[in-house]
Design a protein around this motif. Structure first.
Motif, PDB file in Angstrom:
ATOM      1  N   VAL B  72      49.999 -31.484  72.118  1.00 49.56           N
ATOM      2  CA  VAL B  72      48.557 -31.291  72.304  1.00 49.56           C
ATOM      3  C   VAL B  72      47.816 -32.563  71.906  1.00 49.56           C
ATOM      4  O   VAL B  72      48.328 -33.373  71.127  1.00 49.56           O
ATOM      5  N   ARG B  73      46.629 -32.693  72.477  1.00 47.99           N
ATOM      6  CA  ARG B  73      45.757 -33.803  72.093  1.00 47.99           C
ATOM      7  C   ARG B  73      44.560 -33.210  71.356  1.00 47.99           C
ATOM      8  O   ARG B  73      43.973 -32.239  71.845  1.00 47.99           O
ATOM      9  N   VAL B  74      44.255 -33.759  70.193  1.00 51.31           N
ATOM     10  CA  VAL B  74      43.088 -33.299  69.423  1.00 51.31           C
ATOM     11  C   VAL B  74      42.290 -34.502  68.923  1.00 51.31           C
ATOM     12  O   VAL B  74      42.791 -35.631  68.904  1.00 51.31           O
ATOM     13  N   HIS B  75      41.066 -34.238  68.534  1.00 54.49           N
ATOM     14  CA  HIS B  75      40.223 -35.265  67.918  1.00 54.49           C
ATOM     15  C   HIS B  75      40.886 -35.700  66.601  1.00 54.49           C
ATOM     16  O   HIS B  75      41.473 -34.863  65.912  1.00 54.49           O
ATOM     17  N   TYR B  76      40.782 -36.988  66.272  1.00 54.85           N
ATOM     18  CA  TYR B  76      41.539 -37.481  65.112  1.00 54.85           C
ATOM     19  C   TYR B  76      41.106 -36.856  63.785  1.00 54.85           C
ATOM     20  O   TYR B  76      41.870 -36.842  62.822  1.00 54.85           O
ATOM     21  N   LEU B  77      39.899 -36.322  63.708  1.00 56.31           N
ATOM     22  CA  LEU B  77      39.451 -35.686  62.460  1.00 56.31           C
ATOM     23  C   LEU B  77      39.931 -34.238  62.341  1.00 56.31           C
ATOM     24  O   LEU B  77      39.748 -33.603  61.306  1.00 56.31           O
ATOM     25  N   ASP B  78      40.518 -33.721  63.417  1.00 57.12           N
ATOM     26  CA  ASP B  78      40.916 -32.306  63.431  1.00 57.12           C
ATOM     27  C   ASP B  78      42.423 -32.099  63.383  1.00 57.12           C
ATOM     28  O   ASP B  78      42.886 -31.008  63.691  1.00 57.12           O
ATOM     29  N   VAL B  79      43.152 -33.124  62.988  1.00 54.80           N
ATOM     30  CA  VAL B  79      44.614 -33.010  62.955  1.00 54.80           C
ATOM     31  C   VAL B  79      45.052 -31.953  61.938  1.00 54.80           C
ATOM     32  O   VAL B  79      45.855 -31.071  62.252  1.00 54.80           O
ATOM     33  N   PHE B  80      44.491 -32.032  60.729  1.00 54.67           N
ATOM     34  CA  PHE B  80      44.862 -31.060  59.686  1.00 54.67           C
ATOM     35  C   PHE B  80      44.440 -29.648  60.073  1.00 54.67           C
ATOM     36  O   PHE B  80      45.142 -28.683  59.799  1.00 54.67           O
ATOM     37  N   ARG B  81      43.284 -29.544  60.695  1.00 51.84           N
ATOM     38  CA  ARG B  81      42.792 -28.227  61.113  1.00 51.84           C
ATOM     39  C   ARG B  81      43.728 -27.622  62.146  1.00 51.84           C
ATOM     40  O   ARG B  81      44.036 -26.433  62.098  1.00 51.84           O
ATOM     41  N   PHE B  82      44.175 -28.460  63.072  1.00 50.83           N
ATOM     42  CA  PHE B  82      45.085 -27.959  64.105  1.00 50.83           C
ATOM     43  C   PHE B  82      46.411 -27.519  63.476  1.00 50.83           C
ATOM     44  O   PHE B  82      46.949 -26.464  63.816  1.00 50.83           O
ATOM     45  N   LYS B  83      46.902 -28.336  62.558  1.00 51.19           N
ATOM     46  CA  LYS B  83      48.202 -28.028  61.930  1.00 51.19           C
ATOM     47  C   LYS B  83      48.165 -26.680  61.226  1.00 51.19           C
ATOM     48  O   LYS B  83      49.076 -25.871  61.375  1.00 51.19           O
ATOM     49  N   ILE B  84      47.101 -26.447  60.451  1.00 50.41           N
ATOM     50  CA  ILE B  84      47.050 -25.188  59.694  1.00 50.41           C
ATOM     51  C   ILE B  84      46.823 -23.999  60.638  1.00 50.41           C
ATOM     52  O   ILE B  84      47.396 -22.930  60.446  1.00 50.41           O
ATOM     53  N   ALA B  85      46.012 -24.219  61.680  1.00 46.86           N
ATOM     54  CA  ALA B  85      45.807 -23.138  62.661  1.00 46.86           C
ATOM     55  C   ALA B  85      47.116 -22.808  63.366  1.00 46.86           C
ATOM     56  O   ALA B  85      47.417 -21.644  63.630  1.00 46.86           O
ATOM     57  N   LEU B  86      47.912 -23.836  63.625  1.00 48.04           N
ATOM     58  CA  LEU B  86      49.206 -23.627  64.303  1.00 48.04           C
ATOM     59  C   LEU B  86      50.173 -22.850  63.414  1.00 48.04           C
ATOM     60  O   LEU B  86      50.791 -21.875  63.870  1.00 48.04           O
ATOM     61  N   ILE B  87      50.293 -23.277  62.158  1.00 54.87           N
ATOM     62  CA  ILE B  87      51.307 -22.604  61.321  1.00 54.87           C
ATOM     63  C   ILE B  87      50.873 -21.204  60.894  1.00 54.87           C
ATOM     64  O   ILE B  87      51.693 -20.437  60.426  1.00 54.87           O
ATOM     65  N   LEU B  88      49.609 -20.884  61.111  1.00 58.46           N
ATOM     66  CA  LEU B  88      49.178 -19.510  60.807  1.00 58.46           C
ATOM     67  C   LEU B  88      49.418 -18.558  61.981  1.00 58.46           C
ATOM     68  O   LEU B  88      49.189 -17.363  61.868  1.00 58.46           O
ATOM     69  N   ILE B  89      49.877 -19.098  63.101  1.00 60.58           N
ATOM     70  CA  ILE B  89      50.189 -18.239  64.258  1.00 60.58           C
ATOM     71  C   ILE B  89      51.493 -17.492  63.973  1.00 60.58           C
ATOM     72  O   ILE B  89      52.484 -18.093  63.577  1.00 60.58           O
ATOM     73  N   GLN B  90      51.450 -16.200  64.179  1.00 63.77           N
ATOM     74  CA  GLN B  90      52.665 -15.387  63.987  1.00 63.77           C
ATOM     75  C   GLN B  90      53.205 -14.860  65.314  1.00 63.77           C
ATOM     76  O   GLN B  90      54.393 -14.615  65.452  1.00 63.77           O
TER      77      GLN B  90
END
Lengths: 208, 115
Positions: B72-90
């Motif tokens: 995926v491509r994300v804004h550089y300030l949202d990398v951590f946000r994306f990571k945590i949103a991803l690992i919270l997916i069940q």
């Protein structure tokens, strides 16, 4: 080496997941008696055993101090959290979130004296009915712990194999708790330092 | 008058920095890229809101259902946000998944080369 605290004791899955990722699992459960804990520790030398207390009793802590690698206590109310941080021998305070104020700066001072770490579990976010209040609680807790220099750690708290996550990815928890990147990385990396201080020596895990 | 063939694109300096994130979604059965992208968007919006999702400019570059890996491509300030949103997916669709971020890079070519 990364550490993760889990509730599942499915050894095969844990071994598979840990093999590729340099993870040592701290398997937490309420053991029936100290002998059962010792048997588990001997059978699974790749993991660290942690006895979970639902009610903090010094006599129980004493009986498990030599059998289990760690002792953790379940919090949730002001009284339970207070008992966990003021009793010597409790290594981790888990599930500290409850209704109302359940943790304050005075308790953080006691936690620092007793070297008790406050652990935020990812599984709490899945289990809670009120994630907003939970995040509010842990944001406040993270600030207090940083100010009072109390170890604040992050783990998955997986109850089954599908909830296992790479601890390295948990450093992004700072985005949820509004913490800067270096602080959030410390929440994951300070496990090693904390365990070394607790055991007074570097933990060597024997390959099973 | 000769009509222009393409519209003027936004200059690269105006587009903002981006990061490419490679991730894995371990599951029993193969997953469709549309379903994966919807799950990623839903998770991000759930934890960080619609405004956060708009800021992240989330874009699925591709998802290999055989390898169960995607970029995926994300804004550089949202990398951590994306990571945590991803690992919270069940779950993705009806499938139980175990997500993991494998690599992050500023350029897609580097990420593809390191595969």
């Amino acid at each position: 080496m990364y550490y993760d605290l889990v509730f599942t004791h499915d050894a095969d899955h844990l071994r598979d997941f840990a093999a590729k990722r340099k993870i040592t699992y701290i398997v937490t459960q309420s053991f029936a008696n100290p002998v059962a804990c010792q048997t588990f520790a001997q059978a699974n030398k790749k993991f660290l055993a942690c006895h979970l207390l639902n009610k903090v009793e010094p006599r129980e802590i004493q009986s498990y101090s030599n059998k289990a690698d760690f002792v953790a206590a379940n919090g949730g109310t002001l009284e339970k959290n207070f008992a966990a941080v003021t009793t010597k021998g409790v290594d981790f305070l888990l599930h500290s979130f409850g209704s109302g104020v359940t943790f304050d700066a005075a308790m953080a001072n006691r936690a620092k004296e007793n070297k008790t770490a406050i652990v935020f579990l990812l599984s709490e976010l899945w289990e809670t009915k009120n994630p907003v209040a939970l995040l509010k609680h842990y944001r406040q807790l993270a600030i207090i712990c940083k100010k009072k220099k109390v170890p604040f750690l992050v783990a998955t708290g997986a109850t089954d194999e599908t909830q296992l996550r790479n601890p390295l990815n948990l450093s992004s928890m700072g985005a949820l708790l509004d913490a800067p990147e270096p602080t959030a990385i410390l929440w994951v990396k300070s496990w090693e330092k904390f365990i070394e201080v607790k055991t007074k020596k570097s933990v060597t895990v024997v390959d099973a | 008058m000769v009509q222009k063939k393409t519209k003027n694109p936004l200059p690269s300096s105006y587009r903002g920095k981006k990061r490419y994130i490679q991730f894995q979604l371990a599951s029993d059965k193969p997953l469709l890229d549309v379903v994966v992208f919807n799950a990623l968007q839903d998770a991000f919006a759930h934890w960080f809101g619609q405004a956060g999702l708009a800021h992240a400019k989330l874009h699925l570059i591709g998802f290999d259902s055989r390898k169960k890996m995607g970029i995926v491509r994300v804004h550089y300030l949202d990398v951590f946000r994306f990571k945590i949103a991803l690992i919270l997916i069940q779950r993705v669709g009806n499938q139980v998944v175990m997500p993991e971020v494998t690599k992050t890079s500023g350029s897609l070519a580097k990420l593809m080369a390191s595969k």
